[in-house]
Design an enzyme around this catalytic site. Structure first.
Site, PDB file in Angstrom:
ATOM      1  N   GLY A 222       0.836  -1.366  -0.009  1.00 55.44           N
ATOM      2  CA  GLY A 222      -0.170  -0.105   0.173  1.00 55.44           C
ATOM      3  C   GLY A 222       0.820   1.125   0.061  1.00 55.44           C
ATOM      4  CB  SER A 223       0.019   4.845   0.520  1.00 58.18           C
ATOM      5  OG  SER A 223      -0.548   4.615   1.864  1.00 58.18           O
ATOM      6  CB  THR A 224       5.463   5.595   1.639  1.00 60.91           C
ATOM      7  OG1 THR A 224       5.698   5.081   0.565  1.00 60.91           O
ATOM      8  CG2 THR A 224       6.707   5.725   2.597  1.00 60.91           C
ATOM      9  CB  ALA A 225       0.889   7.770   4.506  1.00 59.48           C
ATOM     10  CB  THR A 226      -0.953   2.785   5.016  1.00 64.04           C
ATOM     11  OG1 THR A 226      -1.811   3.732   4.524  1.00 64.04           O
ATOM     12  CG2 THR A 226      -1.735   1.865   5.974  1.00 64.04           C
ATOM     13  N   GLY A 227       2.336   2.608   5.446  1.00 70.20           N
ATOM     14  CA  GLY A 227       3.287   1.720   5.893  1.00 70.20           C
ATOM     15  C   GLY A 227       4.101   2.171   6.979  1.00 70.20           C
ATOM     16  CD  GLU A 244       5.049  -3.415  -3.494  1.00 69.41           C
ATOM     17  OE1 GLU A 244       5.347  -2.231  -3.545  1.00 69.41           O
ATOM     18  OE2 GLU A 244       4.466  -4.011  -4.403  1.00 69.41           O
ATOM     19  CB  CYS A 278       3.481  -1.130  -6.689  1.00 74.26           C
ATOM     20  SG  CYS A 278       3.370  -3.072  -6.830  1.00 74.26           S
TER      21      CYS A 278
END
Ligand code: TXE
Length: 469
Positions: A222-227, A244, A278
């Protein structure tokens, strides 16, 4: 053409009452309702997965592999229904490297993973010391997925986890729950109870899954923010993570490359799944000597790639999956135009096709620093940047905090030398974005950490055990 058919698979997933209404991405008509599970449902699912895990692990590698093979066969039996549902919910056409391709990848990945063996390794065997490193299941794996390749990415997370003897709780994206729940439903016709459980909830359910004491490993795409939030969550449960987080992959076209020969590869590298991928090519650096030729050749390929409703066999490009992504793409194109970008093709919503359609948009004569170059567009638009010194192109490729993939195009030896200087998890030569179940895949920098696929992918859903003596 009508796309109002429902598949029996969709019917059998409908909740008795309530649920989230899911719209067809192309027509924006309702296609069904997805159950909305709660945090309490998640707790229950994790307890069941925990209880089922020892029995699943005890089946042993051979039996689990057999079952995964049988699951793959069952997916193949339902392939057309699954592809149709995926096409309607996600938007990707049946045809081209899209919905049928994605369902086919699910069974292919399961079979390859079933056949992969993680052998114990003798690390020291001398001077009276014998030490062997082997791997066993972690326990319960939480799989949190995105909306762009919802089935395939779910399988990337599920297949190695089950193969190693873990049980899995899957939280699909709230944008594409039906595709994933249908896939799990088919898989569960074969698997023992509670080995694989889907929980279709929103972000709160995702956050709870990531930090839950009953989870030993989180696989996230998913997104970097959620990561980043998932990393914070893992401070609570010490869950191991594979993250990822997408990317902003650069492609470098070297002097001497033949524009006509590489144009179709560049096109699909950038626009597979209408750019919502991605590891897609998201910024293209082309040497001055062939710049115009590459732009023209890409425009020529674009002109012969039909976009429209995914159920129409003629189409190979579809809509954006959701309004948020449509808005991101629209904003980045407008910003590029305002800041001097030359719109070669596309450049405004294709409203004649439907609410969320945006045509393939090539934007030339832009440079680093532009939002379209520096941010992940995740859609059907590609900035094309001119360079004259390969060192500058390499510096450009490496300057962002993303490092999932990259590609170098041209003479193979020259391309290999450039590839060695690029900071990305994968550097493709004369292609972009191809994945293989035996080739490790994962990002560096802001694209996350951990490897998926092949033997490395099995290690990622295992814990090591050293026997010393
Ligand atoms: O991702 P999110 P979204 C990029 C793309 C896109 C952006 C946002 O640029 O514009 O991400 O997409 C769950 N704890 N990619 O909003 O929010 C959520 O419910 C745990 C790149 O879809 O990251 C969903 O199941 N889970 C990407 C999943 O995380 C949480 C593919 C992904 O949602 C959570 C898709 C939390 N706190 C978008 N919050 C790629 N790597 O390819 C949300 N979720």
């Amino acid at each position: 053409m009508s796309n109002a058919t429902t598949t029996p698979l969709l019917d059998r997933m409908q909740p008795a009452s309530g649920g989230r209404v899911i719209l067809d991405a192309a027509t924006r008509e309702p296609i069904g309702r997805a159950p909305e599970h709660t945090v309490a449902d998640l707790d229950d699912a994790l307890a069941r997965a925990r209880a089922a895990q020892p029995g699943w692990e005890a089946l042993g590698h051979e039996r689990r592999s057999e079952l995964l093979g049988a699951v793959a066969d069952r997916i193949d039996e339902y392939a057309e229904q699954l592809a149709e549902l995926l096409s309607r919910e996600q938007g990707k056409p049946l045809n081209g490297p899209n919905a049928r391709f994605e369902v086919g990848a699910c069974s292919a990945w399961l079979r390859a993973t079933a056949a992969t063996v993680l052998e114990p390794e003798v690390v020291v065997d001398s001077d009276g010391v014998h030490a062997e490193l082997s791997y066993r299941a972690i326990g319960v794996v939480g799989a949190i997925g995105p909306w762009n390749w919802p089935m395939m990415i779910a399988i990337w997370q599920i297949a190695p986890a089950l193969r190693m003897g873990n049980t899995v709780v899957v939280k699909p994206s709230e944008y594409t729950p039906l595709s994933v729940l249908a896939l799990l439903d088919v898989m569960n016709e074969v698997l023992p109870p509670d080995v694989l459980i889907g929980v279709a909830g929103d972000r709160d359910v995702g956050a709870r899954l990531a930090s839950h004491p009953g989870v030993d490993k989180v696989m996230f795409t998913g997104s970097t923010a959620t990561g980043r939030r998932i990393i914070e969550g893992s401070a609570q449960n010490l869950a191991r993570l594979t993250l990822e987080l997408g990317g902003n992959d650069a492609g470098i076209v070297l002097p001497g490359a033949d524009p006509a020969a590489i144009a179709e590869g560049l096109f699909w590298g950038a626009f597979i799944n209408t750019g919502q991928t991605c590891a897609a090519l998201k910024r293209l650096y082309v040497h001055d000597s062939i710049y115009d030729g590459v732009v023209d050749a890409l425009a020529a390929v674009t002109a012969r790639m039909p976009m429209g409703n995914g159920l129409d066999e003629a189409n190979v490009l579809g809509p954006l999956q959701n309004q948020l992504q449509f808005d991101i793409v629209s904003r980045l194109v407008e910003d590029a135009r305002t800041n001097g970008g030359r719109v070669v093709t596309g450049g405004a919503p294709a409203t004649e096709l439907g609410e969320l359609f945006y045509p393939i948009t090539l934007i030339a004569d832009v440079s680093d620093g532009l939002a379209l170059v520096d941010e992940e567009q995740f859609g059907p638009v590609l900035p094309i940047i001119r360079y004259s010194d390969v060192d500058d192109a390499v510096a450009s490729a490496n300057r962002l905090d993303a490092g999932l993939g990259a590609s170098v195009w041209g003479d193979r030896d020259a391309a290999l030398a450039v590839a060695a200087r690029v900071h990305a998890g994968t550097v493709w030569i004369n292609s972009h974005g191809g994945v293989h179940p035996m080739i490790p895949f994962g990002g560096v920098k802001g694209s996350g950490y951990g490897l998926e696929f092949g033997v490395e992918g099995l290690k990622a859903v295992s814990v090591p055990r050293v026997i010393n003596g």
